[in-house]
Design an enzyme around this catalytic site. Structure first.
Site, PDB file in Angstrom:
ATOM      1  N   GLU A   1       9.524 -58.994 -26.798  1.00  0.00           N
ATOM      2  CA  GLU A   1       8.718 -58.443 -25.001  1.00  0.00           C
ATOM      3  C   GLU A   1       9.564 -57.868 -23.878  1.00  0.00           C
ATOM      4  O   GLU A   1       9.550 -56.836 -23.672  1.00  0.00           O
ATOM      5  CB  GLU A   1       7.330 -59.041 -24.797  1.00  0.00           C
ATOM      6  CG  GLU A   1       7.193 -58.636 -23.334  1.00  0.00           C
ATOM      7  CD  GLU A   1       6.176 -59.277 -22.927  1.00  0.00           C
ATOM      8  OE1 GLU A   1       5.520 -60.670 -23.264  1.00  0.00           O
ATOM      9  OE2 GLU A   1       4.972 -59.162 -21.620  1.00  0.00           O
TER      10      GLU A   1
ATOM     11  N   ASP B   1       1.250 -58.020 -27.805  1.00  0.00           N
ATOM     12  CA  ASP B   1       0.122 -58.644 -27.937  1.00  0.00           C
ATOM     13  C   ASP B   1      -1.378 -58.465 -29.073  1.00  0.00           C
ATOM     14  O   ASP B   1      -1.672 -59.725 -29.038  1.00  0.00           O
ATOM     15  CB  ASP B   1      -0.589 -58.180 -26.461  1.00  0.00           C
ATOM     16  CG  ASP B   1       0.132 -58.472 -25.507  1.00  0.00           C
ATOM     17  OD1 ASP B   1       0.219 -57.529 -24.625  1.00  0.00           O
ATOM     18  OD2 ASP B   1       0.256 -59.656 -24.988  1.00  0.00           O
TER      19      ASP B   1
ATOM     20  N   THR C   1       1.703 -64.480 -19.557  1.00  0.00           N
ATOM     21  CA  THR C   1       2.740 -65.274 -18.427  1.00  0.00           C
ATOM     22  C   THR C   1       1.974 -65.606 -16.441  1.00  0.00           C
ATOM     23  O   THR C   1       2.061 -66.100 -16.203  1.00  0.00           O
ATOM     24  CB  THR C   1       3.797 -64.116 -18.370  1.00  0.00           C
ATOM     25  OG1 THR C   1       3.973 -64.378 -19.710  1.00  0.00           O
ATOM     26  CG2 THR C   1       4.885 -65.073 -17.068  1.00  0.00           C
TER      27      THR C   1
HETATM   28  O1  LIG Z   1       2.935 -59.779 -20.373  1.00  0.00           O
HETATM   29  P1  LIG Z   1       2.348 -60.915 -20.783  1.00  0.00           P
HETATM   30  O2  LIG Z   1       1.404 -61.831 -20.323  1.00  0.00           O
HETATM   31  O3  LIG Z   1       3.064 -61.115 -22.295  1.00  0.00           O
HETATM   32  O4  LIG Z   1       0.788 -59.456 -21.239  1.00  0.00           O
HETATM   33  C1  LIG Z   1      -0.343 -59.600 -20.976  1.00  0.00           C
HETATM   34  C2  LIG Z   1      -1.667 -59.133 -21.019  1.00  0.00           C
HETATM   35  O5  LIG Z   1      -1.990 -60.370 -22.335  1.00  0.00           O
HETATM   36  C3  LIG Z   1      -2.435 -59.286 -20.220  1.00  0.00           C
HETATM   37  O6  LIG Z   1      -3.317 -58.501 -21.790  1.00  0.00           O
HETATM   38  C4  LIG Z   1      -2.222 -57.749 -20.543  1.00  0.00           C
HETATM   39  O7  LIG Z   1      -3.337 -57.208 -19.226  1.00  0.00           O
HETATM   40  C5  LIG Z   1      -1.056 -58.303 -19.055  1.00  0.00           C
HETATM   41  O8  LIG Z   1      -0.508 -57.177 -18.808  1.00  0.00           O
HETATM   42  C6  LIG Z   1       0.279 -58.400 -20.231  1.00  0.00           C
HETATM   43  O9  LIG Z   1       0.860 -57.181 -20.949  1.00  0.00           O
HETATM   44 MG   LIG Z   2       1.593 -60.842 -23.633  1.00  0.00          MG
HETATM   45 MG   LIG Z   3       4.852 -62.068 -22.566  1.00  0.00          MG
END
Ligand SMILES: O=P([O-])([O-])O[C@@H]1[C@@H](O)[C@H](O)[C@@H](O)[C@H](O)[C@@H]1O
Ligand SMILES: [Mg+2]
Ligand SMILES: [Mg+2]
Length: 316
Positions: free
Chosen positions: A113, A254, A138
């Site tokens: 990522e 994800d 995050t």
């Molecule tokens: O950035 P991260 O916390 O790895 O991943 C998050 C995802 O788990 C969440 O579903 C999405 O809505 C956020 O935009 C973000 O992508």
């Molecule tokens: Mg994510």
């Molecule tokens: Mg992430």
């Protein structure tokens, strides 16, 4: 153990099957005339069990890094939008994972990522590929919100590695051992549905997002929940805690690990059009039963986030 060797450009694997960790004789594959090889069985080309052991160890080490970082002050910055957050812990964990794996497996490729956010191309080839989200959720991590965040690793040979919930020590085993079982509910009026907002917050996107949620709430379903981690929410489908998940705007990192868990638990994972899942499409529907998945697909109006492999910041 969930296992297989899936070389994307050589054949479509029709299913992931349990196989033992031993090289199987490569049978003759019957070409179906379309240049694709319909595979009724997966062929274990190599013994990947060593990768699994290494990855579970890294997942645990990374989990310790996250667990200590969650209590400390964080330097928070944003990526594609002001709500798409990243911290030094995200970078530190991804660097730990990739450097360790690269030393061990120099021929393997990586999709991470934070590397992708720094401009590294997201490219799936038929080389063994590790797809990494160092911290999913995050925003929850930054806010110390009920500690809903999870580390996910997937090895693109369809070997699901360990996806470890770092704070609640909530671990989804790597496919083997006690199998998770999806809910077999077919009646959407008895379904709990999970989703995530995604990074875009412009009025037009929010109107579609809220419109989709309104349609599912008025089905009526038992409810819709947003927990702030798409991977953890997808894992809840596999554990039977909810009946369905849908989202526009998440990424391949994800989806990749959780999709394997859900399939292994007897659920279905697909595109928001009802077609086969396209890992790079930044959209997904998953459910314990096909009936509920099909119902959700019919309610959704699409939100365009582009693709991970051509438009990584998704502001298409
Ligand atoms: O950035 P991260 O916390 O790895 O991943 C998050 C995802 O788990 C969440 O579903 C999405 O809505 C956020 O935009 C973000 O992508
Ligand atoms: Mg994510
Ligand atoms: Mg992430």
């Amino acid at each position: 153990m969930l296992y297989g060797s899936r070389r994307r450009d050589r054949f479509e694997c029709s299913e992931v099957i349990d196989v033992s960790c031993r090289p199987l004789p490569v049978n003759t594959l019957h070409q179906d005339g379309t240049g694709r090889f319909p595979v009724t069985r997966l062929f274990v080309m190599e013994d990947w069990s060593d990768c699994l052991d290494v990855a579970v160890q890294i997942a645990r080490r990374a989990g310790q890094v996250v667990q200590s970082a969650v209590k400390q002050e964080k330097q928070v910055s944003s990526k594609s939008t002001p709500t798409d957050l990243v911290t030094e812990a995200d970078h530190q964990v991804e660097e730990l994972i990739i450097s360790t794996l690269r030393d061990k497996y120099p021929s393997h490729r990586f999709i991470g990522e934070e590397s992708s956010a720094a401009g590294v191309k997201c490219e799936l080839t038929d080389a063994p590929t590790w797809i990494i989200d160092p911290i999913d959720g995050t925003c929850n991590f930054v806010h110390r919100y009920r500690n809903h965040h999870i580390l996910c690793l997937n090895h693109r040979v369809n070997m699901f590695l360990s996806s470890q919930h770092t704070i609640l020590h909530f671990q989804f085993p790597h496919g083997g051992g006690e199998h998770r079982i999806c809910c077999k509910e077919r009646d959407v009026s008895k379904a709990l549905i999970l989703t995530e907002i995604g990074a875009k917050r412009d009025p037009a996107t929010l109107d579609i997002f809220l419109g989709n949620m309104k349609k599912l709430l008025s089905a009526p379903t038992h409810g819709v929940r947003i927990i702030g981690s798409s991977t953890l929410a997808l894992c809840h489908i596999a554990s039977g805690a909810a009946e369905a998940y849908y989202q526009y705007g998440l990424h391949c990192w994800d989806i990749a690990a959780a999709a394997v868990i859900i399939r292994e638990a007897g659920g279905c994972v697909m595109d928001t059009t009802g077609g086969p899942l396209d890992l790079m499409s930044r959209r997904v529907v998953a459910a314990g039963t096909r009936e509920i998945a099909d119902y959700v697909v019919k309610q959704l109006q699409p939100i365009n986030y582009g693709r991970d492999d051509t438009d990584p910041d998704g502001l298409a």
